[in-house]
Design a protein around this motif. Structure first.
Motif, mmCIF file in Angstrom:
data_model
loop_
_atom_site.group_PDB
_atom_site.id
_atom_site.type_symbol
_atom_site.label_atom_id
_atom_site.label_comp_id
_atom_site.label_asym_id
_atom_site.label_seq_id
_atom_site.Cartn_x
_atom_site.Cartn_y
_atom_site.Cartn_z
ATOM 1 N N GLY A 37 4.264 6.875 -1.221
ATOM 2 C CA GLY A 37 3.981 6.361 0.111
ATOM 3 C C GLY A 37 3.527 4.913 0.101
ATOM 4 O O GLY A 37 2.945 4.426 1.060
ATOM 5 N N VAL A 38 3.808 4.209 -0.979
ATOM 6 C CA VAL A 38 3.465 2.792 -1.124
ATOM 7 C C VAL A 38 4.731 1.988 -0.840
ATOM 8 O O VAL A 38 5.841 2.465 -1.076
ATOM 9 N N SER A 39 4.588 0.765 -0.370
ATOM 10 C CA SER A 39 5.771 -0.036 -0.065
ATOM 11 C C SER A 39 6.567 -0.335 -1.332
ATOM 12 O O SER A 39 6.011 -0.537 -2.412
ATOM 13 N N VAL A 40 7.876 -0.338 -1.171
ATOM 14 C CA VAL A 40 8.773 -0.614 -2.294
ATOM 15 C C VAL A 40 8.492 -2.005 -2.857
ATOM 16 O O VAL A 40 8.446 -2.195 -4.074
ATOM 17 N N ASP A 41 8.282 -2.969 -1.975
ATOM 18 C CA ASP A 41 8.014 -4.344 -2.416
ATOM 19 C C ASP A 41 6.764 -4.411 -3.293
ATOM 20 O O ASP A 41 6.775 -5.067 -4.334
ATOM 21 N N ALA A 42 5.704 -3.714 -2.894
ATOM 22 C CA ALA A 42 4.462 -3.741 -3.669
ATOM 23 C C ALA A 42 4.676 -3.153 -5.056
ATOM 24 O O ALA A 42 4.224 -3.713 -6.060
ATOM 25 N N VAL A 43 5.381 -2.029 -5.139
ATOM 26 C CA VAL A 43 5.619 -1.387 -6.438
ATOM 27 C C VAL A 43 6.538 -2.255 -7.289
ATOM 28 O O VAL A 43 6.294 -2.445 -8.481
ATOM 29 N N GLN A 44 7.573 -2.803 -6.693
ATOM 30 C CA GLN A 44 8.505 -3.651 -7.435
ATOM 31 C C GLN A 44 7.798 -4.874 -8.012
ATOM 32 O O GLN A 44 7.972 -5.205 -9.185
ATOM 33 N N ARG A 45 6.987 -5.525 -7.212
ATOM 34 C CA ARG A 45 6.270 -6.714 -7.692
ATOM 35 C C ARG A 45 5.237 -6.350 -8.745
ATOM 36 O O ARG A 45 5.004 -7.102 -9.685
ATOM 37 N N PHE A 46 4.627 -5.165 -8.624
ATOM 38 C CA PHE A 46 3.681 -4.691 -9.633
ATOM 39 C C PHE A 46 4.405 -4.424 -10.955
ATOM 40 O O PHE A 46 3.956 -4.854 -12.015
ATOM 41 N N LEU A 47 5.534 -3.726 -10.901
ATOM 42 C CA LEU A 47 6.283 -3.421 -12.120
ATOM 43 C C LEU A 47 6.808 -4.681 -12.798
ATOM 44 O O LEU A 47 6.937 -4.727 -14.017
ATOM 45 N N ASN A 48 7.106 -5.699 -12.007
ATOM 46 C CA ASN A 48 7.578 -6.977 -12.549
ATOM 47 C C ASN A 48 6.424 -7.898 -12.945
ATOM 48 O O ASN A 48 6.652 -9.049 -13.298
ATOM 49 N N GLU A 49 5.202 -7.369 -12.848
ATOM 50 C CA GLU A 49 3.986 -8.100 -13.199
ATOM 51 C C GLU A 49 3.814 -9.386 -12.395
ATOM 52 O O GLU A 49 3.316 -10.385 -12.876
ATOM 53 N N GLU A 50 4.241 -9.338 -11.138
ATOM 54 C CA GLU A 50 4.105 -10.475 -10.245
ATOM 55 C C GLU A 50 2.852 -10.383 -9.389
ATOM 56 O O GLU A 50 2.449 -11.357 -8.778
ATOM 57 N N ARG A 51 2.251 -9.178 -9.309
ATOM 58 C CA ARG A 51 1.049 -8.989 -8.508
ATOM 59 C C ARG A 51 0.314 -7.744 -8.967
ATOM 60 O O ARG A 51 0.877 -6.888 -9.631
ATOM 61 N N GLY A 52 -0.939 -7.669 -8.581
ATOM 62 C CA GLY A 52 -1.741 -6.485 -8.858
ATOM 63 C C GLY A 52 -1.694 -5.544 -7.668
ATOM 64 O O GLY A 52 -0.974 -5.786 -6.694
ATOM 65 N N LEU A 53 -2.447 -4.471 -7.754
ATOM 66 C CA LEU A 53 -2.508 -3.497 -6.679
ATOM 67 C C LEU A 53 -3.959 -3.242 -6.307
ATOM 68 O O LEU A 53 -4.847 -3.329 -7.152
ATOM 69 N N SER A 54 -4.173 -2.873 -5.068
ATOM 70 C CA SER A 54 -5.523 -2.496 -4.648
ATOM 71 C C SER A 54 -5.858 -1.143 -5.265
ATOM 72 O O SER A 54 -4.970 -0.391 -5.679
ATOM 73 N N LEU A 55 -7.134 -0.832 -5.310
ATOM 74 C CA LEU A 55 -7.561 0.446 -5.867
ATOM 75 C C LEU A 55 -6.981 1.604 -5.062
ATOM 76 O O LEU A 55 -6.561 2.618 -5.623
ATOM 77 N N ALA A 56 -6.906 1.457 -3.751
ATOM 78 C CA ALA A 56 -6.337 2.510 -2.906
ATOM 79 C C ALA A 56 -4.866 2.757 -3.259
ATOM 80 O O ALA A 56 -4.409 3.901 -3.306
ATOM 81 N N THR A 57 -4.128 1.688 -3.519
ATOM 82 C CA THR A 57 -2.718 1.819 -3.878
ATOM 83 C C THR A 57 -2.574 2.434 -5.264
ATOM 84 O O THR A 57 -1.710 3.278 -5.487
ATOM 85 N N VAL A 58 -3.425 2.024 -6.194
ATOM 86 C CA VAL A 58 -3.414 2.617 -7.533
ATOM 87 C C VAL A 58 -3.673 4.122 -7.430
ATOM 88 O O VAL A 58 -3.005 4.928 -8.082
ATOM 89 N N ASP A 59 -4.631 4.510 -6.592
ATOM 90 C CA ASP A 59 -4.931 5.929 -6.394
ATOM 91 C C ASP A 59 -3.708 6.694 -5.876
ATOM 92 O O ASP A 59 -3.405 7.788 -6.343
#
Length: 80
Positions: A37-59
């Protein structure tokens, strides 16, 4: 703007473990995002090591992958 990480600084352990688990399970950014239920963009950028995630998103991601996040007890004193 987010804080920049120094090039020689180690990656946070939780982020690294989450990234590795997503890849080990053979998930794409799209499938991990839809499952959690997380945005595709957020996960894609996280996997590409372009950004971090909030604790809520990590959860959300951890829950969707069946992971339990717990504190590192390596520095805790043993109870006698």
């Amino acid at each position: 703007m987010g804080r920049a990480r120094k090039s020689g600084a180690p990656k946070p352990k939780v982020s690294r473990a989450l990234r590795e688990t997503i890849r080990e399970k053979g998930l794409t950014a799209y499938s991990a995002a839809k499952k959690s239920g997380v945005s595709v963009d957020a996960v894609q950028r996280f996997l590409n090591e372009e950004r971090g995630l909030s604790l809520a998103t990590v959860d959300k991601l951890a829950d969707s992958l069946g992971l339990t996040l717990c504190p590192d007890d390596s520095g805790a004193e043993e109870a006698n």
